[in-house]
Design an enzyme around this catalytic site. Structure first.
Site, PDB file in Angstrom:
ATOM      1  CG  ASN A 231     -60.325 -76.690  26.449  1.00 47.48           C
ATOM      2  OD1 ASN A 231     -61.221 -76.358  27.214  1.00 47.48           O
ATOM      3  ND2 ASN A 231     -59.731 -77.871  26.508  1.00 47.48           N
TER       4      ASN A 231
ATOM      5  CG  ASP B  47     -54.005 -70.786  26.880  1.00 37.50           C
ATOM      6  OD1 ASP B  47     -52.993 -71.396  26.477  1.00 37.50           O
ATOM      7  OD2 ASP B  47     -55.071 -71.361  27.167  1.00 37.50           O
TER       8      ASP B  47
ATOM      9  NE  ARG C 176     -49.094 -74.403  19.402  1.00 42.27           N
ATOM     10  CZ  ARG C 176     -50.090 -74.743  20.201  1.00 42.27           C
ATOM     11  NH1 ARG C 176     -49.917 -75.641  21.158  1.00 42.27           N
ATOM     12  NH2 ARG C 176     -51.272 -74.204  20.063  1.00 42.27           N
TER      13      ARG C 176
ATOM     14  CG  HIS D  40     -56.762 -71.645  30.858  1.00 42.89           C
ATOM     15  ND1 HIS D  40     -57.452 -72.637  31.495  1.00 42.89           N
ATOM     16  CD2 HIS D  40     -55.776 -72.270  30.182  1.00 42.89           C
ATOM     17  CE1 HIS D  40     -56.892 -73.807  31.207  1.00 42.89           C
ATOM     18  NE2 HIS D  40     -55.864 -73.612  30.416  1.00 42.89           N
TER      19      HIS D  40
ATOM     20  CG  HIS E  12     -49.598 -73.344  24.232  1.00 45.88           C
ATOM     21  ND1 HIS E  12     -49.543 -74.629  24.727  1.00 45.88           N
ATOM     22  CD2 HIS E  12     -50.548 -72.703  24.952  1.00 45.88           C
ATOM     23  CE1 HIS E  12     -50.448 -74.760  25.702  1.00 45.88           C
ATOM     24  NE2 HIS E  12     -51.069 -73.597  25.857  1.00 45.88           N
TER      25      HIS E  12
HETATM   26  O1  DOR Z   1     -57.100 -73.358  23.647  1.00 46.27           O
HETATM   27  C1  DOR Z   1     -56.206 -74.101  24.019  1.00 46.27           C
HETATM   28  N1  DOR Z   1     -55.086 -74.286  23.290  1.00 46.27           N
HETATM   29  N2  DOR Z   1     -56.346 -74.746  25.171  1.00 46.27           N
HETATM   30  C2  DOR Z   1     -55.511 -75.681  25.553  1.00 46.27           C
HETATM   31  O2  DOR Z   1     -55.716 -76.222  26.583  1.00 46.27           O
HETATM   32  C3  DOR Z   1     -54.351 -76.047  24.723  1.00 46.27           C
HETATM   33  C4  DOR Z   1     -53.969 -74.977  23.829  1.00 46.27           C
HETATM   34  C5  DOR Z   1     -53.074 -75.455  22.715  1.00 46.27           C
HETATM   35  O3  DOR Z   1     -52.048 -76.069  23.010  1.00 46.27           O
HETATM   36  O4  DOR Z   1     -53.377 -75.180  21.557  1.00 46.27           O
HETATM   37 ZN    ZN Z   2     -54.832 -75.041  29.308  1.00 46.96          ZN
HETATM   38 ZN    ZN Z   3     -52.453 -73.380  27.448  1.00 49.18          ZN
END
Ligand code: DOR
Ligand code: ZN
Ligand code: ZN
Length: 422
Positions: free
Chosen positions: A276, A303, A62, A230, A60
């Site tokens: 998550n 992730d 952002r 994940h 990610h």
């Molecule tokens: O831990 C997580 N962070 N799980 C997700 O599904 C989204 C991600 C986030 O975009 O921060």
């Molecule tokens: Zn995810």
């Molecule tokens: Zn993710």
């Protein structure tokens, strides 16, 4: 301009190479891989492994919308610091990357600001709302490399079936964030002994198991490939193993925290151990390792999910999900997998290079004469201490701060350019 990486152990799973060799880089390509090569510039890799630049198909960055957490420039430098030369970004930005114009915007920023290759995954549904499908042919022609609503699942099975059909039709793989939200809406950690003890709302493993089972059944119905993101639970690994046993085109990834930590870590690290899917229990950690050892789990992804210190520095339940991972992934693989005899060093490299690249068909993950000079040089024995303030990422949200690790990236080369040097 030529560079020779000398005296390292070249590990390239694609060509089944694991030997002391030199690598000659000419311009942006690999010229030769052989003994006793000379170049204008020399990188001494004595005692180090020389391998394809790592590939992470789940990060990610952002951008746009949440640049205070990370942007493509800082995310790509964090990736280079971790030995990565190709990453795939998730589309849960603001606005989400759900149309061709947004994909082009992402790719322009990547061209102008990234030091490594940053490929975008695009949303499966408009606004990531789970209702209306995106225009997948447009997304693909604009340069998207995968389809996903990561961050949340698609609640409607009808919509998911269509998403799988269309993604398959345009030749993109659907990346499944497998989570049945309807089972528990406000969970903060794994449901079990520790959630009861800490008095925090739990997320049962069944949320993951039900969702993995559902997406695999829908993919079978749609005649489509699917990749599960994940995987964190023993049940999740089992369901994927059984699907593969039936010959279904299913692949999956796990992340370093799922083989390194259990939900015991929450008491010590608080919101920096909140993600998550959540950290699980001892039996799940063992199952993740078994899945990596027997090939049920196809690749490692981080992730990498940066959040600001202010956002994370709140009560556990209110903190956002996610931890950063790019700058600790290799060392956690060496510590938790190689040193413990779960996989060989060659296989760890495979799980971080060729295998993830192959899942999405990325032109990356191997050392080939004439191929792109994307290379990581790392010392598998070098010890270091995790200091988040030294990270290139804007994120500091890691449960590994202060941890002593082995396995240090020395040099990262992308398209023949040295993008990181320790
Ligand atoms: O831990 C997580 N962070 N799980 C997700 O599904 C989204 C991600 C986030 O975009 O921060
Ligand atoms: Zn995810
Ligand atoms: Zn993710």
């Amino acid at each position: 301009m030529s560079i020779v990486v000398k005296n390292g152990r070249v590990i390239d799973p694609a060509s089944e190479t694991s030997a002391k060799l030199d690598v000659l880089i000419e311009g942006d390509r690999i010229g030769r891989i052989a003994e006793n090569l000379q170049g204008e510039e020399t990188i001494d890799a004595t005692g180090c492994v020389v391998c394809p630049g790592f590939v992470d198909i789940h990060v990610h960055f952002r951008e746009p919308g949440f640049e205070s957490k990370e942007n493509i420039a800082t995310g790509s430098r964090a990736a280079a610091h971790g030995g990565f030369t190709s990453v795939v970004t998730m589309p849960n930005t603001n606005p989400p990357i759900d149309n061709g114009g947004m994909v082009e915007l992402h790719n322009r920023s990547a061209r102008e600001t990234a030091c490594i290759k940053v490929w975008p995954a695009a949303a499966a549904t408009k606004g990531r709302e789970g209702a209306e499908m995106t225009e997948m042919a447009d997304l693909k022609s604009a340069g998207a490399v995968a389809i996903t609503d990561d961050g949340s699942d698609i609640p409607s099975s009808w919509v998911m079936r269509r998403v799988l059909e269309y993604a398959n039709m345009v030749g993109l793989t659907y990346l499944s964030h497998a989570e049945d939200h309807t089972l528990m809406e406000d969970g903060a950690m794994n449901e079990g002994f520790n959630s009861t003890r800490l008095g925090l709302p739990g997320m049962p493993k069944a949320m993951e198991e039900i969702a993995i089972d559902r997406v695999i059944r829908l993919a079978e119905l749609a005649g489509a490939r699917v990749h599960i993101c994940h995987v964190s639970s023993e049940g999740g690994v089992d369901i994927v193993r059984r699907a593969k046993g039936r010959g279904l085109p299913v692949t999956c990834e796990t992340a370093p925290h799922y083989w390194t930590l259990t939900d015991d870590a929450i008491e010590r690290f608080g919101p920096n151990a909140k993600m998550n899917p959540p950290l699980r229990e001892f039996g799940d950690v063992q199952a993740i390792k078994a899945g990596l050892a027997d090939g049920t789990i196809d690749c490692i992804a981080t992730d990498h999910a940066p959040h600001t210190v202010t956002e994370k520095n709140v009560e556990f339940q209110l903190a956002p999900f996610g931890i950063i991972g790019l700058e600790t992934s290799l060392a956690l693989g060496i510590m938790g997998l190689v040193k413990q005899g779960v996989v060989t060093l060659e296989r760890l490299v495979d799980l971080m290079t060729r295998r993830p690249a192959r899942i999405l068909g990325l032109p990356a993950g191997e050392l080939r004469e004439g191929g792109p000079a994307d290379i990581a040089v790392f010392d598998p024995a070098a010890e270091w201490t995790v200091e988040p303030d030294a990270f290139a990422s804007k994120g500091r949200n890691t449960p590994f701060a202060g941890m002593h690790l082995r396995g240090l990236v020395k040099t990262t080369i992308c398209d023949g350019v040295i993008v990181y040097q320790a």
